[in-house]
Design an enzyme around this catalytic site. Structure first.
Site, PDB file in Angstrom:
ATOM      1  N   GLU A 120       0.827  -1.204   0.000  1.00 31.04           N
ATOM      2  CA  GLU A 120       0.000   0.000   0.000  1.00 31.04           C
ATOM      3  C   GLU A 120       0.867   1.261   0.000  1.00 31.04           C
ATOM      4  O   GLU A 120       0.475   2.292  -0.559  1.00 31.04           O
ATOM      5  CB  GLU A 120      -0.965  -0.038   1.183  1.00 31.04           C
ATOM      6  CG  GLU A 120      -2.069  -1.077   0.965  1.00 31.04           C
ATOM      7  CD  GLU A 120      -2.894  -1.361   2.199  1.00 31.04           C
ATOM      8  OE1 GLU A 120      -4.123  -1.280   2.117  1.00 31.04           O
ATOM      9  OE2 GLU A 120      -2.301  -1.684   3.257  1.00 31.04           O
ATOM     10  N   GLU A 140      -4.136  -9.515   3.360  1.00 26.71           N
ATOM     11  CA  GLU A 140      -4.951  -9.230   4.543  1.00 26.71           C
ATOM     12  C   GLU A 140      -6.082 -10.228   4.751  1.00 26.71           C
ATOM     13  O   GLU A 140      -6.385 -10.616   5.890  1.00 26.71           O
ATOM     14  CB  GLU A 140      -5.501  -7.803   4.472  1.00 26.71           C
ATOM     15  CG  GLU A 140      -4.505  -6.706   4.838  1.00 26.71           C
ATOM     16  CD  GLU A 140      -3.603  -6.302   3.692  1.00 26.71           C
ATOM     17  OE1 GLU A 140      -2.863  -5.319   3.842  1.00 26.71           O
ATOM     18  OE2 GLU A 140      -3.618  -6.982   2.636  1.00 26.71           O
TER      19      GLU A 140
END
Length: 266
Positions: A120, A140
């Site tokens: 990210e 995730e």
């Protein structure tokens, strides 16, 4: 221009974030190699300070973000997470970066893994250079979490939707070659050469007028949801100050005189 051999270190070796200046480029290195550069609260705070320095120092034109020891960043430190720590800076998000990237260009130089929040942070950068063995992933969902540090909405912006959704829903990583093919990565280089390649790219940017570079980045991002009519109307707030600047006069003069321009940033 190369990296550490021609850089001036500005932080102590034990710091979790190192910041080195090389010819007007700020090289920011995550310095937790034994933990695969997993992000901590302290590292996020130090990274935010480095990014603030990049934007505030007129002698700095471009930033390069890298990880030490063959890994870019494996995401957040899960051991610290279990103890209640969050590697987030108020107003700046994960790593002190994802919620408020710098106004000046930032190049991610990726070696090895860029996972979770590490990926990210890559998505929050403007340009990406990767070693041939680099891998990018948002795992995730495998851990009962979601990629809420920008991955959920930035991945579909820079990748085809089906490719982005595969990353988000399976948690499986993407290779550097695939990332380049789909437009996420600008250049794939030999392993170990990502920082030097990023510095070459940064040098090409740094040769240009700083006001024009900064306005071009800002307008490119802000105009993504505008119609053409809106873009032509709204761009003047970004472009008029550039055209009225000293640098706008210096550029044509240098071209006519067949010399390198001397930018003032004014």
């Amino acid at each position: 221009m190369t990296g550490p051999d021609h850089a001036t270190s500005t932080t102590a070796a034990e710091d979790e974030i190192l910041a080195d200046v090389a010819d007007g480029v700020l090289v920011i290195t995550i310095n937790r190699p034994d933990q695969r550069n997993a992000m901590t609260k302290s590292a996020a705070e130090q990274l935010a300070v480095a990014l603030d320095r990049l934007d505030s120092d007129p002698e700095l034109t471009v930033g390069v973000l890298a990880g030490r020891g063959g890994t870019f960043c494996a995401g957040m430190d899960l051991k610290r997470f279990q103890l209640g720590e969050r590697p987030v800076v108020d107003g700046r998000g994960f790593g002190g970066l994802v919620q408020r990237p710098p106004a000046k260009p930032l190049i991610a130089a990726v070696e090895g893994w860029a996972l979770g929040g590490g990926f990210e942070m890559v998505l929050a950068a403007d340009l990406v250079v990767a070693g041939a063995s680099a891998k990018f992933g948002l795992p995730e969902v495998k851990r009962g979490l979601v990629a809420r540090a920008g991955g959920i909405f930035r991945a579909p912006r820079v990748l085809p939707q089906a490719v982005a959704l595969e990353l988000l829903l399976t948690g499986e990583p993407m290779t550097a070659a695939s990332a380049e093919r789909h437009g996420l990565v600008n250049r794939v280089v030999d392993d170990g050469a990502a920082v030097d390649a990023a510095l070459e790219l940064a040098t090409a940017i740094a040769k240009n007028a700083p006001l024009a570079v900064r306005a071009s980045k800002a307008l490119a991002y802000h105009s993504r949801t505008w119609t053409d009519d809106e873009a032509f109307e709204r761009q003047t707030a970004y472009t008029d100050p550039v055209f009225a600047s000293d640098d706008a006069r210096e550029g044509p003069a240098a071209f006519a005189e067949r010399r390198a321009p001397r930018w003032s940033g004014r």
